[in-house]
Design a protein around this motif. Structure first.
Motif, PDB file in Angstrom:
ATOM      1  N   THR A   1      22.464  13.435 -28.126  1.00  0.00           N
ATOM      2  CA  THR A   1      23.661  14.103 -27.259  1.00  0.00           C
ATOM      3  C   THR A   1      24.546  15.012 -28.082  1.00  0.00           C
TER       4      THR A   1
ATOM      5  N   ASP B   1      22.314   8.921 -29.432  1.00  0.00           N
ATOM      6  CA  ASP B   1      22.666   7.887 -28.538  1.00  0.00           C
ATOM      7  C   ASP B   1      22.062   6.330 -29.041  1.00  0.00           C
TER       8      ASP B   1
ATOM      9  N   SER C   1      22.508   3.485 -27.417  1.00  0.00           N
ATOM     10  CA  SER C   1      22.145   2.306 -26.726  1.00  0.00           C
ATOM     11  C   SER C   1      20.893   1.863 -27.056  1.00  0.00           C
TER      12      SER C   1
END
Length: 126
Positions: A41, A61, A63
């Motif tokens: 990102t 990221d 996640s």
């Protein structure tokens, strides 16, 4: 004349920033099926000059990675699972479309400022 040149430099900085953003988005799309790949990102930050932007830090990221069941895959653990990527093709395409439209808007602004300065020079020559 400095207003024209500052508007040109502002839109040029936007063009450069969106180009870099599209580069990272295309890397994400290219690695959607790469095991263990984490989505990148980007952020933007304002430069010293008023209105200009530049690419900020590129982050990964954090996640969770998708867990894929495929016992025949060389990276599979004893349970037959391995970590895929956390790239969502839908999100990347939407971000790419947004970056493309921002790029086009900056390009239009650049072209308009160039045309206005050219018209002003033509008027001054008369």
């Amino acid at each position: 004349m400095t207003d024209f040149s500052s508007s040109l430099s502002i839109s040029a900085s936007g063009l450069k920033a969106q180009t870099a953003r599209l580069k990272h988005l295309s890397e994400n799309i290219a690695n959607v099926d790469t095991p263990g790949y984490r989505r990148k990102t980007v952020s933007f930050r304002q430069m010293q000059e008023a209105g200009q932007v530049e690419l900020g830090r590129v982050r990964t990221d954090q996640s969770p990675l998708t867990s894929i069941y495929d016992p025949s895959h060389p990276l599979a653990d004893p349970s037959g699972r391995y970590d895929g990527s956390n790239v969502s093709l839908l999100i990347e395409i939407a971000d790419a479309r947004e970056a493309q439209r921002s790029y086009e808007a900056n390009l239009k602004m650049f072209d308009q400022a160039r045309q206005m300065s050219s018209s002003l020079l033509d008027l001054l020559r008369r």
